[in-house]
Scaffold this motif. Structure first.
Motif, PDB file in Angstrom:
ATOM      1  N   ARG A 102       0.650  -1.304   0.066  1.00  0.00           N
ATOM      2  CA  ARG A 102       0.049  -0.280  -0.201  1.00  0.00           C
ATOM      3  C   ARG A 102       0.770   1.302   0.096  1.00  0.00           C
ATOM      4  NH1 ARG A 102      -5.160  -0.693   1.317  1.00  0.00           N
ATOM      5  NH2 ARG A 102      -5.857  -3.247   2.258  1.00  0.00           N
ATOM      6  N   HIS A 103       2.340   1.064   0.148  1.00  0.00           N
ATOM      7  CA  HIS A 103       3.027   2.708   0.519  1.00  0.00           C
ATOM      8  C   HIS A 103       3.256   2.646  -0.916  1.00  0.00           C
ATOM      9  CE1 HIS A 103       4.230   1.330   4.573  1.00  0.00           C
ATOM     10  NE2 HIS A 103       4.026   0.460   4.723  1.00  0.00           N
ATOM     11  N   ASP A 104       3.822   4.003  -1.361  1.00  0.00           N
ATOM     12  CA  ASP A 104       3.756   4.606  -2.675  1.00  0.00           C
ATOM     13  C   ASP A 104       4.504   3.978  -3.347  1.00  0.00           C
ATOM     14  OD1 ASP A 104       3.006   6.397  -4.354  1.00  0.00           O
ATOM     15  OD2 ASP A 104       4.427   7.618  -3.953  1.00  0.00           O
ATOM     16  N   PHE A 105       4.268   3.390  -4.497  1.00  0.00           N
ATOM     17  CA  PHE A 105       4.969   2.064  -5.663  1.00  0.00           C
ATOM     18  C   PHE A 105       4.552   2.798  -7.710  1.00  0.00           C
ATOM     19  CE2 PHE A 105       5.202  -1.331  -7.930  1.00  0.00           C
ATOM     20  CZ  PHE A 105       5.782  -2.554  -7.395  1.00  0.00           C
ATOM     21  N   ARG A 106       5.938   2.910  -7.403  1.00  0.00           N
ATOM     22  CA  ARG A 106       6.056   3.886  -9.315  1.00  0.00           C
ATOM     23  C   ARG A 106       6.837   3.035  -9.382  1.00  0.00           C
ATOM     24  NH1 ARG A 106       2.503   8.375  -8.755  1.00  0.00           N
ATOM     25  NH2 ARG A 106       2.056   8.973  -6.756  1.00  0.00           N
ATOM     26  N   TYR A 107       6.462   2.608 -10.778  1.00  0.00           N
ATOM     27  CA  TYR A 107       7.636   2.020 -12.170  1.00  0.00           C
ATOM     28  C   TYR A 107       8.396   0.903 -11.725  1.00  0.00           C
ATOM     29  CZ  TYR A 107       6.232   5.878 -15.331  1.00  0.00           C
ATOM     30  OH  TYR A 107       5.639   7.209 -15.677  1.00  0.00           O
ATOM     31  N   PRO A 108       7.576   0.463 -11.391  1.00  0.00           N
ATOM     32  CA  PRO A 108       8.803  -1.055 -10.901  1.00  0.00           C
ATOM     33  C   PRO A 108       9.604  -1.871 -11.458  1.00  0.00           C
ATOM     34  CG  PRO A 108       6.442  -1.743 -11.629  1.00  0.00           C
ATOM     35  CD  PRO A 108       6.419  -0.256 -10.973  1.00  0.00           C
ATOM     36  N   SER A 109      10.380  -2.259 -11.308  1.00  0.00           N
ATOM     37  CA  SER A 109      11.927  -3.186 -11.981  1.00  0.00           C
ATOM     38  C   SER A 109      12.387  -3.983 -11.552  1.00  0.00           C
ATOM     39  CB  SER A 109      12.514  -2.044 -12.532  1.00  0.00           C
ATOM     40  OG  SER A 109      14.039  -2.448 -13.526  1.00  0.00           O
ATOM     41  N   VAL A 110      11.885  -5.329 -12.064  1.00  0.00           N
ATOM     42  CA  VAL A 110      12.228  -6.265 -11.508  1.00  0.00           C
ATOM     43  C   VAL A 110      13.997  -7.192 -11.715  1.00  0.00           C
ATOM     44  CG1 VAL A 110      11.936  -8.804 -11.054  1.00  0.00           C
ATOM     45  CG2 VAL A 110       9.742  -8.102 -11.638  1.00  0.00           C
ATOM     46  N   SER A 111      14.630  -7.834 -10.359  1.00  0.00           N
ATOM     47  CA  SER A 111      16.029  -7.941 -10.404  1.00  0.00           C
ATOM     48  C   SER A 111      16.043  -8.927 -11.306  1.00  0.00           C
ATOM     49  CB  SER A 111      16.568  -8.243  -9.220  1.00  0.00           C
ATOM     50  OG  SER A 111      15.910  -8.834  -8.578  1.00  0.00           O
ATOM     51  N   PRO A 112      17.567  -8.896 -12.256  1.00  0.00           N
ATOM     52  CA  PRO A 112      17.086 -10.086 -13.611  1.00  0.00           C
ATOM     53  C   PRO A 112      17.140 -11.558 -12.204  1.00  0.00           C
ATOM     54  CG  PRO A 112      19.085  -8.623 -13.420  1.00  0.00           C
ATOM     55  CD  PRO A 112      18.099  -8.425 -12.086  1.00  0.00           C
ATOM     56  N   ASN A 113      17.288 -11.542 -11.398  1.00  0.00           N
ATOM     57  CA  ASN A 113      16.936 -13.613 -10.621  1.00  0.00           C
ATOM     58  C   ASN A 113      16.112 -12.848 -10.065  1.00  0.00           C
ATOM     59  OD1 ASN A 113      17.374 -11.355  -8.219  1.00  0.00           O
ATOM     60  ND2 ASN A 113      19.447 -12.596  -8.127  1.00  0.00           N
ATOM     61  N   GLY A 114      15.349 -11.457 -10.121  1.00  0.00           N
ATOM     62  CA  GLY A 114      13.774 -11.865  -9.583  1.00  0.00           C
ATOM     63  C   GLY A 114      13.698 -12.292  -8.139  1.00  0.00           C
ATOM     64  N   ARG A 115      14.881 -11.731  -7.336  1.00  0.00           N
ATOM     65  CA  ARG A 115      14.763 -11.822  -6.286  1.00  0.00           C
ATOM     66  C   ARG A 115      14.466  -9.943  -5.317  1.00  0.00           C
ATOM     67  NH1 ARG A 115      20.078 -14.438  -5.168  1.00  0.00           N
ATOM     68  NH2 ARG A 115      19.279 -16.920  -5.754  1.00  0.00           N
ATOM     69  N   ARG A 116      14.038  -9.430  -6.113  1.00  0.00           N
ATOM     70  CA  ARG A 116      14.151  -7.889  -5.329  1.00  0.00           C
ATOM     71  C   ARG A 116      13.439  -7.015  -6.648  1.00  0.00           C
ATOM     72  NH1 ARG A 116      13.982  -7.440  -0.111  1.00  0.00           N
ATOM     73  NH2 ARG A 116      14.826  -5.042  -0.142  1.00  0.00           N
ATOM     74  N   ILE A 117      12.462  -6.269  -6.203  1.00  0.00           N
ATOM     75  CA  ILE A 117      11.628  -4.894  -7.086  1.00  0.00           C
ATOM     76  C   ILE A 117      11.990  -3.860  -6.532  1.00  0.00           C
ATOM     77  CG2 ILE A 117       9.682  -4.404  -7.971  1.00  0.00           C
ATOM     78  CD1 ILE A 117       8.517  -7.285  -6.851  1.00  0.00           C
ATOM     79  N   ALA A 118      12.870  -2.927  -8.002  1.00  0.00           N
ATOM     80  CA  ALA A 118      12.695  -1.798  -7.327  1.00  0.00           C
ATOM     81  C   ALA A 118      12.015  -1.339  -7.990  1.00  0.00           C
ATOM     82  CB  ALA A 118      14.495  -1.500  -7.888  1.00  0.00           C
ATOM     83  N   TYR A 119      11.851   0.558  -7.314  1.00  0.00           N
ATOM     84  CA  TYR A 119      10.226   1.343  -7.351  1.00  0.00           C
ATOM     85  C   TYR A 119      11.363   2.792  -7.253  1.00  0.00           C
ATOM     86  CZ  TYR A 119       9.230  -0.048  -2.682  1.00  0.00           C
ATOM     87  OH  TYR A 119       8.628  -0.638  -1.604  1.00  0.00           O
ATOM     88  N   TRP A 120      10.413   3.470  -7.526  1.00  0.00           N
ATOM     89  CA  TRP A 120      10.474   4.814  -6.309  1.00  0.00           C
ATOM     90  C   TRP A 120       8.755   5.070  -6.126  1.00  0.00           C
ATOM     91  CZ3 TRP A 120       7.930   9.129  -7.817  1.00  0.00           C
ATOM     92  CH2 TRP A 120       7.272   9.370  -9.082  1.00  0.00           C
TER      93      TRP A 120
END
Length: 178
Positions: A102-120
């Motif tokens: 529910r926290h502010d989450f914009r333009y996600p990008s999944v790491s190549p190994n799929g373990r983390r999602i980066a977002y702003w």
């Protein structure tokens, strides 16, 4: 000689945010209008289907089975209008949708190994000495757990992208290129 082909002209709406699946077989995209939501189609435009009735900025998991997306797209770097954008995911095979944050989450990008999602996301604070709203880069696990703030500074940081080896994040910064 290759020519551009309109793959979505029958939808009669605006289609944006295209994202190719890692296996190269599918394209995810967003539509607006009466048929808004996240869609997928084969790269030749066939087998088009709607996965959600809402969402923007889809991005694929490395196995091409899950699409992560936000509820609101990015806004001007100098504005905090637009409200909070939640993070969601949808299973491509079943169209099962689940909220991951529910926290502010914009333009996600999944790491190549799929373990983390980066977002702003907007930090929700305004500092007296800062020229405007703050937004920082975060990462989290695909289930929404273990959020980690990557940047914590006055400038607006947005649009993270992972390096091909997953060791680095490249992002936009309101004051400089990073």
């Amino acid at each position: 000689d290759e020519h551009a082909v309109n793959l979505t002209n029958s939808l009669q709406s605006d289609e944006t945010d295209p994202a190719s699946s890692p296996d190269g077989e599918w394209i995810a995209f967003r539509t607006t209008g009466q048929m808004s939501g996240i869609f997928v189609m084969k790269r030749d435009g066939s087998s088009r289907r709607r996965l959600t009735q809402f969402g923007v900025t889809p991005t694929w998991s490395p196995d091409s089975r899950t699409i992560f997306f936000a509820t609101r797209s990015g806004i001007a770097a100098t504005s905090s209008r637009g409200g909070t954008s939640e993070g969601w995911k949808v299973d491509v095979a079943t169209a099962t949708v689940a909220r991951i944050t529910r926290h502010d989450f914009r333009y996600p990008s999944v790491s190549p190994n799929g373990r983390r999602i980066a977002y702003w996301g907007h930090a929700g604070t305004f500092r007296r000495d800062a020229p405007g709203p703050r937004a920082d880069i975060w990462t989290m696990k695909p289930d929404g757990s273990a959020p980690v703030r990557v940047t914590d500074d006055d400038p607006m940081d947005w649009s993270p992208i992972w390096s091909s080896d997953g060791r680095y994040l490249v992002y936009n910064d309101a004051n400089r290129a990073t």
